[in-house]
Design a protein around this motif. Structure first.
Motif, PDB file in Angstrom:
ATOM      1  N   VAL A 232      46.168  42.834  33.987  1.00 15.80           N
ATOM      2  CA  VAL A 232      47.054  42.376  35.068  1.00 15.80           C
ATOM      3  C   VAL A 232      48.437  42.029  34.515  1.00 15.80           C
ATOM      4  CG1 VAL A 232      45.076  41.500  36.372  1.00 15.80           C
ATOM      5  CG2 VAL A 232      46.379  39.924  34.910  1.00 15.80           C
ATOM      6  N   GLY A 233      49.370  41.745  35.414  1.00 17.45           N
ATOM      7  CA  GLY A 233      50.738  41.431  35.035  1.00 17.45           C
ATOM      8  C   GLY A 233      50.884  40.030  34.463  1.00 17.45           C
ATOM      9  N   SER A 234      52.040  39.785  33.852  1.00 16.82           N
ATOM     10  CA  SER A 234      52.239  38.541  33.108  1.00 16.82           C
ATOM     11  C   SER A 234      52.505  37.331  34.015  1.00 16.82           C
ATOM     12  CB  SER A 234      53.386  38.703  32.117  1.00 16.82           C
ATOM     13  OG  SER A 234      54.555  39.110  32.770  1.00 16.82           O
ATOM     14  N   THR A 235      52.528  37.522  35.329  1.00 18.18           N
ATOM     15  CA  THR A 235      52.614  36.386  36.254  1.00 18.18           C
ATOM     16  C   THR A 235      51.362  36.317  37.129  1.00 18.18           C
ATOM     17  OG1 THR A 235      53.776  37.746  37.895  1.00 18.18           O
ATOM     18  CG2 THR A 235      55.139  36.477  36.369  1.00 18.18           C
ATOM     19  N   GLU A 236      50.304  37.014  36.714  1.00 22.00           N
ATOM     20  CA  GLU A 236      49.148  37.207  37.594  1.00 22.00           C
ATOM     21  C   GLU A 236      47.832  36.758  36.981  1.00 22.00           C
ATOM     22  OE1 GLU A 236      50.623  41.031  40.159  1.00 22.00           O
ATOM     23  OE2 GLU A 236      49.963  41.416  38.129  1.00 22.00           O
ATOM     24  N   GLN A 237      47.887  35.739  36.154  1.00 17.98           N
ATOM     25  CA  GLN A 237      46.672  35.221  35.532  1.00 17.98           C
ATOM     26  C   GLN A 237      45.628  34.904  36.598  1.00 17.98           C
ATOM     27  OE1 GLN A 237      47.663  32.280  32.699  1.00 17.98           O
ATOM     28  NE2 GLN A 237      45.620  32.137  31.833  1.00 17.98           N
ATOM     29  N   ILE A 238      44.384  35.315  36.348  1.00 22.16           N
ATOM     30  CA  ILE A 238      43.309  35.078  37.313  1.00 22.16           C
ATOM     31  C   ILE A 238      42.617  33.762  36.969  1.00 22.16           C
ATOM     32  CG2 ILE A 238      41.183  35.958  38.330  1.00 22.16           C
ATOM     33  CD1 ILE A 238      42.025  38.757  37.435  1.00 22.16           C
ATOM     34  N   PHE A 239      42.670  32.828  37.896  1.00 24.27           N
ATOM     35  CA  PHE A 239      41.960  31.564  37.711  1.00 24.27           C
ATOM     36  C   PHE A 239      40.529  31.738  38.216  1.00 24.27           C
ATOM     37  CE2 PHE A 239      46.478  30.569  38.155  1.00 24.27           C
ATOM     38  CZ  PHE A 239      46.698  29.915  36.947  1.00 24.27           C
ATOM     39  N   SER A 240      39.574  31.190  37.500  1.00 21.18           N
ATOM     40  CA  SER A 240      38.142  31.360  37.810  1.00 21.18           C
ATOM     41  C   SER A 240      37.772  32.846  37.903  1.00 21.18           C
ATOM     42  CB  SER A 240      37.777  30.659  39.126  1.00 21.18           C
ATOM     43  OG  SER A 240      38.095  29.292  39.066  1.00 21.18           O
ATOM     44  N   PRO A 241      38.021  33.621  36.838  1.00 27.62           N
ATOM     45  CA  PRO A 241      37.715  35.061  36.890  1.00 27.62           C
ATOM     46  C   PRO A 241      36.243  35.339  37.148  1.00 27.62           C
ATOM     47  CG  PRO A 241      38.196  34.356  34.626  1.00 27.62           C
ATOM     48  CD  PRO A 241      38.576  33.227  35.522  1.00 27.62           C
ATOM     49  N   GLN A 242      35.364  34.381  36.773  1.00 26.39           N
ATOM     50  CA  GLN A 242      33.930  34.600  36.954  1.00 26.39           C
ATOM     51  C   GLN A 242      33.562  34.763  38.425  1.00 26.39           C
ATOM     52  OE1 GLN A 242      35.360  31.913  35.646  1.00 26.39           O
ATOM     53  NE2 GLN A 242      34.715  30.087  36.790  1.00 26.39           N
TER      54      GLN A 242
END
Length: 259
Positions: A232-242
């Motif tokens: 993903v992009g550098s402003t698009e961190q996925i929180f709780s990816p699980q």
């Protein structure tokens, strides 16, 4: 949301298949209001009537809706992680790779992927699908001709190896061009293909609502093989990816859980 704008996005949805209600309203409405006013229309109803009769206005609207901003090796440090960590990991699993560059805009990203991969395996062993909503962007991608502003992150040796100068522009060499297949695809509406080892979708999720993002993450997860990587992009961190079927592989890289 004003009635004028609601009716506008409903008509655009019927006309183009693009559901603007799935995009963050404040960002999209601001972008389209600016465009509408720039063209001299005082409300969305009159602007839409003009769109119906002017294909150049329609093309401009589509370009503004789909946010075509791209360059080769965009956020270069992330591509270094891809090259040094992700590709070796994938090649430990198999010797033929299937890759999807989603929301690829004018093609810089999938061509960058092909350039990187060509240093590790023959391109005949790589299948790269590149998709976007905007057919005009895809036409530009297939031409593979770029202004030097798209090449700011490209090193001199990569420029010499993978590009040929044509006037004031640069064209990607045929070996790289021929390794990428471009197709139109709507992330919010179309069927997702399966069995990808790597999916790259960068700098577009930030425009979607949380509900739209959840659906897209779920679809991407289903499209990956077990252990496949989502970049993903550098402003698009996925929180709780699980919650979407992923685990962290590296910063901005997520691995699909292996069953």
């Amino acid at each position: 949301m004003s009635q004028d704008y609601i009716q506008f996005i409903e008509k655009v949805h019927r006309k183009t298949g693009i559901d603007l209600s799935q995009y963050k309203e404040a960002q999209m409405k601001r972008r389209l209001t600016s465009l509408r006013e720039k063209r001299g229309y005082h409300n969305f109803k009159s602007y839409y009537n003009a769109l119906e009769n002017d294909s150049s206005l329609s093309d401009e609207l589509l370009d503004r809706m789909t946010i075509n901003v791209s360059e080769f090796y965009r956020n270069r440090k992330r591509f270094e992680v891809l090259e040094q960590k992700v590709i070796p990991y994938l090649l430990q699993q198999k010797k033929k790779l299937r890759i999807w560059s989603a929301a690829c805009s004018t093609g810089e990203e999938p061509y960058t992927l092909a350039m990187i991969l060509s240093r590790y395996i023959p391109l005949q062993q790589v299948e790269i699908l590149a998709t976007d909503l905007d057919v005009n962007a895809l036409r530009k991608a297939e031409q593979a001709l770029y202004h030097e502003r798209s090449l700011k992150q490209v090193s001199p040796d990569i420029l010499r190896k993978y590009f040929r100068k044509e006037g004031s522009s640069y064209r990607v060499i045929d070996d790289i061009r021929n390794s990428v297949t471009f197709k139109k695809h709507n992330l919010l509406a179309d069927r997702y293909q399966k069995d990808f080892d790597l999916i790259v979708c960068r700098n577009v999720m930030i425009y979607f609502t949380e509900e739209a993002k959840r659906r897209i993450f779920k679809n991407f997860c289903h499209s990956l093989v077990d252990g496949g990587i989502f970049f993903v992009g550098s402003t698009e961190q996925i929180f709780s990816p699980q919650t979407h079927g992923f685990e962290i592989f590296d910063t901005f890289f997520y691995r699909k859980w292996q069953k």
